[in-house]
Write an enzyme that holds these catalytic residues in place. Structure first.
Site, PDB file in Angstrom:
ATOM      1  N   PRO A  88       0.827  -1.215   0.000  1.00 55.35           N
ATOM      2  CA  PRO A  88       0.000   0.000   0.000  1.00 55.35           C
ATOM      3  C   PRO A  88       0.858   1.261   0.000  1.00 55.35           C
ATOM      4  O   PRO A  88       0.362   2.358  -0.255  1.00 55.35           O
ATOM      5  CB  PRO A  88      -0.821  -0.117   1.291  1.00 55.35           C
ATOM      6  CG  PRO A  88      -0.076  -1.074   2.154  1.00 55.35           C
ATOM      7  CD  PRO A  88       0.688  -1.980   1.244  1.00 55.35           C
ATOM      8  N   GLU A 115       1.758  -7.950   8.600  1.00 52.79           N
ATOM      9  CA  GLU A 115       2.141  -6.525   8.602  1.00 52.79           C
ATOM     10  C   GLU A 115       3.004  -6.168   7.397  1.00 52.79           C
ATOM     11  O   GLU A 115       3.405  -5.017   7.238  1.00 52.79           O
ATOM     12  CB  GLU A 115       2.895  -6.174   9.895  1.00 52.79           C
ATOM     13  CG  GLU A 115       2.041  -6.184  11.145  1.00 52.79           C
ATOM     14  CD  GLU A 115       0.796  -5.302  11.001  1.00 52.79           C
ATOM     15  OE1 GLU A 115       0.925  -4.172  10.506  1.00 52.79           O
ATOM     16  OE2 GLU A 115      -0.287  -5.774  11.387  1.00 52.79           O
ATOM     17  N   ARG A 153      -3.460  -8.321 -20.714  1.00 52.96           N
ATOM     18  CA  ARG A 153      -4.390  -8.008 -21.814  1.00 52.96           C
ATOM     19  C   ARG A 153      -3.802  -7.002 -22.807  1.00 52.96           C
ATOM     20  O   ARG A 153      -4.378  -6.746 -23.853  1.00 52.96           O
ATOM     21  CB  ARG A 153      -5.755  -7.568 -21.293  1.00 52.96           C
ATOM     22  CG  ARG A 153      -5.762  -6.290 -20.522  1.00 52.96           C
ATOM     23  CD  ARG A 153      -7.044  -6.131 -19.731  1.00 52.96           C
ATOM     24  NE  ARG A 153      -8.208  -5.891 -20.586  1.00 52.96           N
ATOM     25  CZ  ARG A 153      -8.457  -4.735 -21.205  1.00 52.96           C
ATOM     26  NH1 ARG A 153      -7.632  -3.741 -21.094  1.00 52.96           N
ATOM     27  NH2 ARG A 153      -9.540  -4.612 -21.941  1.00 52.96           N
ATOM     28  N   ASP A 168     -10.037   1.908 -24.708  1.00 54.74           N
ATOM     29  CA  ASP A 168     -10.423   1.739 -23.310  1.00 54.74           C
ATOM     30  C   ASP A 168     -10.196   3.015 -22.514  1.00 54.74           C
ATOM     31  O   ASP A 168      -9.382   3.849 -22.875  1.00 54.74           O
ATOM     32  CB  ASP A 168      -9.574   0.639 -22.658  1.00 54.74           C
ATOM     33  CG  ASP A 168     -10.054  -0.747 -23.033  1.00 54.74           C
ATOM     34  OD1 ASP A 168     -11.209  -0.885 -23.455  1.00 54.74           O
ATOM     35  OD2 ASP A 168      -9.256  -1.680 -22.879  1.00 54.74           O
TER      36      ASP A 168
HETATM   37  N1  SAH Z   1       1.420  -2.814   7.580  1.00 54.40           N
HETATM   38  C1  SAH Z   1       1.448  -2.505   6.179  1.00 54.40           C
HETATM   39  C2  SAH Z   1       0.247  -3.125   5.454  1.00 54.40           C
HETATM   40  C3  SAH Z   1       0.336  -4.612   5.331  1.00 54.40           C
HETATM   41  S1  SAH Z   1      -0.993  -5.274   4.452  1.00 54.40           S
HETATM   42  C4  SAH Z   1       1.401  -1.005   5.989  1.00 54.40           C
HETATM   43  O1  SAH Z   1       0.761  -0.338   6.790  1.00 54.40           O
HETATM   44  O2  SAH Z   1       1.972  -0.498   5.022  1.00 54.40           O
HETATM   45  C5  SAH Z   1      -0.371  -6.872   4.031  1.00 54.40           C
HETATM   46  C6  SAH Z   1       0.081  -7.030   2.596  1.00 54.40           C
HETATM   47  O3  SAH Z   1      -0.989  -6.832   1.741  1.00 54.40           O
HETATM   48  C7  SAH Z   1       1.170  -6.077   2.144  1.00 54.40           C
HETATM   49  O4  SAH Z   1       2.452  -6.545   2.450  1.00 54.40           O
HETATM   50  C8  SAH Z   1       0.937  -6.006   0.636  1.00 54.40           C
HETATM   51  O5  SAH Z   1       1.631  -7.023  -0.045  1.00 54.40           O
HETATM   52  C9  SAH Z   1      -0.555  -6.252   0.523  1.00 54.40           C
HETATM   53  N2  SAH Z   1      -1.318  -5.003   0.308  1.00 54.40           N
HETATM   54  C10 SAH Z   1      -2.121  -4.387   1.193  1.00 54.40           C
HETATM   55  N3  SAH Z   1      -2.691  -3.293   0.670  1.00 54.40           N
HETATM   56  C11 SAH Z   1      -2.243  -3.199  -0.590  1.00 54.40           C
HETATM   57  C12 SAH Z   1      -2.464  -2.254  -1.644  1.00 54.40           C
HETATM   58  N4  SAH Z   1      -3.257  -1.202  -1.497  1.00 54.40           N
HETATM   59  N5  SAH Z   1      -1.832  -2.470  -2.815  1.00 54.40           N
HETATM   60  C13 SAH Z   1      -1.005  -3.539  -2.988  1.00 54.40           C
HETATM   61  N6  SAH Z   1      -0.766  -4.450  -2.024  1.00 54.40           N
HETATM   62  C14 SAH Z   1      -1.369  -4.288  -0.832  1.00 54.40           C
END
Ligand code: SAH
Length: 245
Positions: A88, A115, A153, A168
């Protein structure tokens, strides 16, 4: 093109690989998806892949070792490659990035859980961190599917000759015009008459106008970066004056 996906939950991908557009591309041999179970690279009788965070706090962190060994196990395809961590905190994934990635021979996608992954994996092995949106998922698997879908795609031949993806949404920086199919009347709503006119030029202008109107109404931020022609500017001026519909 080859995708190597590192995950603790490889089974999550089986229906995705079988049923979607990328699945068809797999069948046609245009893309190759390898699922790598991170647990298989964990040591000890319990094959532990996560541990408590240094410094304390809630939640668990994915250990660096199993992910590192899983990465080392990947057979190199030879061409340009990229290691991507789903996060994220990553760069927001866009259509422009999907195009760029579609030209790369081998993409490795690391799916985090809990996490997230030990920071040293990011520092040591990752070329690019991508986020699929400003929300937190419980794992990177859905993000990896989003990327595999959007990228594959764009590979020539994946969509079959059935359509062009160039119209698109986002391709020219605009949202796409609305679509209609039979029946001509549905719950008293008629298909816009211009679409039945057979006049290709009129239809083109109508669709362009709708695309500009939608983008203006829903995503005005996109218009600032869109590639606009003289005609587009004229249509936008008419829309502003309430002349075009
Ligand atoms: N503690 C981290 C969040 C971990 S979520 C933080 O606050 O940054 C667990 C996993 O889900 C992450 O390691 C990632 O691989 C995935 N993930 C969560 N949200 C995501 C998003 N918006 N985009 C891509 N991967 C995501």
């Amino acid at each position: 093109m080859r995708f190597d996906i590192l995950t603790l939950f490889p089974d999550l991908f089986s229906a995705f690989v079988k049923e979607t557009i990328p699945g068809r591309a797999v069948a046609k041999g245009l893309i190759d998806i390898h699922l790598i179970d991170i647990r298989a690279f964990a040591k000890g009788p319990h094959r532990v892949t996560d541990d408590r965070p240094y410094g304390g706090g809630d939640g668990m962190v994915m250990k660096a070792g199993p992910i590192f060994r899983a990465l080392q196990s990947i057979e190199r395809a030879g061409g340009p490659s990229r290691v991507i961590l789903l996060s994220p905190q990553g760069e927001p994934f866009t259509q422009a990035r999907a195009w760029e990635l579609s030209g790369i021979e081998q993409l490795t996608l690391i799916c985090g859980r809990y996490e997230g992954v030990d920071e040293r994996i990011r520092a040591e092995c990752v070329d690019l961190e991508l986020s699929i949106g400003d929300y937190v998922l419980s794992g990177g698997e859905l993000g990896a599917m989003v990327i595999v879908d959007a990228v594959s795609r764009l590979i020539p031949g994946v969509l079959g000759g059935e359509r062009s993806n160039l119209e698109d949404s986002f391709e020219d920086g605009l949202l796409e015009y609305p679509h209609y199919t039979r029946p001509r009347v549905f719950r008293d709503r008629e298909v816009p008459p211009v679409l039945l006119s057979g006049d290709h030029e009129k239809i083109r202008v109508w669709r362009r106008t709708q695309a500009l109107k939608r983008t203006l109404e829903r995503r005005p931020d996109l218009l600032e970066k869109a590639k606009l022609t003289e005609e587009d500017r004229r249509i936008l001026a008419d829309l502003a004056k309430g002349k075009a519909t």
